[in-house]
Design an enzyme around this catalytic site. Structure first.
Site, PDB file in Angstrom:
ATOM      1  N   GLY A 176       0.795  -1.219   0.000  1.00 55.82           N
ATOM      2  CA  GLY A 176       0.000   0.000   0.000  1.00 55.82           C
ATOM      3  C   GLY A 176       0.826   1.267   0.000  1.00 55.82           C
TER       4      GLY A 176
ATOM      5  N   ASN B 285      -5.286  -7.081  -2.746  1.00 56.30           N
ATOM      6  CA  ASN B 285      -4.352  -5.941  -2.717  1.00 56.30           C
ATOM      7  C   ASN B 285      -4.805  -4.791  -3.609  1.00 56.30           C
ATOM      8  OD1 ASN B 285      -1.587  -8.285  -2.912  1.00 56.30           O
ATOM      9  ND2 ASN B 285      -2.600  -7.500  -1.089  1.00 56.30           N
TER      10      ASN B 285
ATOM     11  N   LYS C 153       5.405  -9.113  -6.098  1.00 55.21           N
ATOM     12  CA  LYS C 153       5.100  -7.690  -6.124  1.00 55.21           C
ATOM     13  C   LYS C 153       6.262  -6.851  -6.655  1.00 55.21           C
ATOM     14  CE  LYS C 153       1.623  -7.514  -2.444  1.00 55.21           C
ATOM     15  NZ  LYS C 153       1.280  -6.969  -1.104  1.00 55.21           N
TER      16      LYS C 153
ATOM     17  N   CYS D 247      -4.319  -4.628   8.481  1.00 54.53           N
ATOM     18  CA  CYS D 247      -5.301  -4.062   7.555  1.00 54.53           C
ATOM     19  C   CYS D 247      -6.374  -5.089   7.216  1.00 54.53           C
ATOM     20  CB  CYS D 247      -4.602  -3.594   6.279  1.00 54.53           C
ATOM     21  SG  CYS D 247      -3.555  -2.132   6.505  1.00 54.53           S
TER      22      CYS D 247
END
Length: 355
Positions: free
Chosen positions: A134, A163, A179, A282
């Site tokens: 993020g 995501n 990622k 999160c």
């Protein structure tokens, strides 16, 4: 056969209209094929439904087996590509900017606080970003767009569907890809004048010092306290400025930690990790989608200011942004002489003598 083909086309069309991801559409087709196969197994020979769908179960069995082979091949190929995704070749940088670069960075160059020397400092800078999630996503995008010459990114995670609500550097087609490779591809596509070094691994104490030593500035966008304390300790030991940020639900925070120049380190402000029950992840507590973009962009802003020495940075100040109530406040933070991580650095920078 024609009826099954029409049903398959209808399902695919519905998925397209609903903007369902490709894997969801293929799953629907797979369920359809399995259902047809089951009809051939359950219904007696000569049944109208069996005759309308090919009449022979072996045909559908072969088709399903072929589908599995193709899926397995594609998955294996994707994994192989993810492992060998090439790092962008370093761009040969001449002493001056090309016309394309001058046009690209013109809005920076006309800023008196940055100008040509500041843009050259950005081109010569080496920045390591910890985490491509993020916070890392927008920070990486803006660092690349700004022309930071060498950008390293370390993360051991892969792109997941969950995501994409906030990690805007990744796309649906990259689900399952590391990622760092997904981010690197997006950055180079946006600005081929930067060099990206992706590290698909977890940052550990065994590699932290050697890795950070290759960079002038570290940005920490990790999502766990173990990594945050490791990054801080490594940056303090090597005298590297650290821009660290964190967020949860509707709130984010960011500061610049640089004990070598008299500021506190992260451990001065947060001497120990809080109880995990008080700081849910999160996934457990949720997070506003644009919030990482706001804080991650702030990380890029502070990085650019630090590199170009423009304006006043967040050294000695902790900025807290509350998106729910549209409030921003800044708290003064000071070095702690008894900090086990940076006390020696603070003493050295404040008195000029080694402890």
């Amino acid at each position: 056969m024609i009826m099954v083909g029409a049903m398959a086309a209808a399902l695919w069309g519905i998925g397209t209209v609903m903007k369902a991801p490709y894997h969801a559409r293929w799953t629907m087709l797979g369920i359809l094929l399995v259902s047809v196969m089951m009809l051939h197994v359950v219904l007696p020979a000569g049944h109208p439904l069996r005759l309308a769908t090919g009449g022979d179960a072996r045909l559908w069995g072969l088709l399903i087996a072929f589908g599995f082979i193709v899926a397995a091949y594609r998955r294996g190929l994707a994994r192989l590509r993810a492992r060998v995704t090439p790092v962008a070749a370093p761009v040969v940088r001449a002493g001056s900017f090309s016309d394309t670069e001058l046009n690209r960075y013109a809005r920076h160059i006309v800023l008196r606080e940055i100008g040509g020397p500041g843009q050259k400092a950005l081109r010569d800078a080496r920045v390591l970003v910890v985490g491509a999630g993020g916070l890392g996503a927008p920070a990486l995008q803006y660092l690349a767009a700004a022309g930071v010459g060498t950008i390293g990114v370390i993360d051991d995670d892969t792109v997941e569907n969950a995501n994409l609500q906030r990690q805007v550097i990744h796309t649906d087609k990259n689900i399952g890809m590391p990622k760092v490779h997904s981010a690197a591809a997006a950055m180079v596509a946006q600005n081929p004048f930067v060099t990206v070094r992706p590290y698909h691994r977890r940052l550990t104490a065994q590699i932290a010092a050697e890795l950070c030593a290759e960079y002038d500035l570290v940005l920490d966008g990790s999502d766990n306290f173990t990594t945050r304390y490791l990054v801080n300790a490594t940056a303090v030991a090597q005298g590297i400025p650290l821009i660290a940020a964190a967020l949860t639900q509707w709130e984010g925070q960011i500061s610049l930690y640089d004990p070598a120049h008299g500021t506190p380190c992260y451990a001065c402000v947060f001497p120990q990790a809080p109880d995990p029950a008080l700081v849910p992840s999160c996934a457990e507590a949720g997070v506003l989608g644009p919030l990482p973009g706001v804080i991650g962009a702030m990380m890029a802003v502070e990085a650019i200011k630090q590199i170009t020495q423009a304006g006043d940075g967040l050294a000695g100040r902790l900025l807290i942004y509350d998106a729910l109530y549209a409030q921003t406040r800044t708290i003064a933070i000071k070095p702690q002489p008894d900090c086990p991580v940076c006390a020696g650095k603070v003493l050295t920078s404040s008195t000029g003598v080694s402890p």
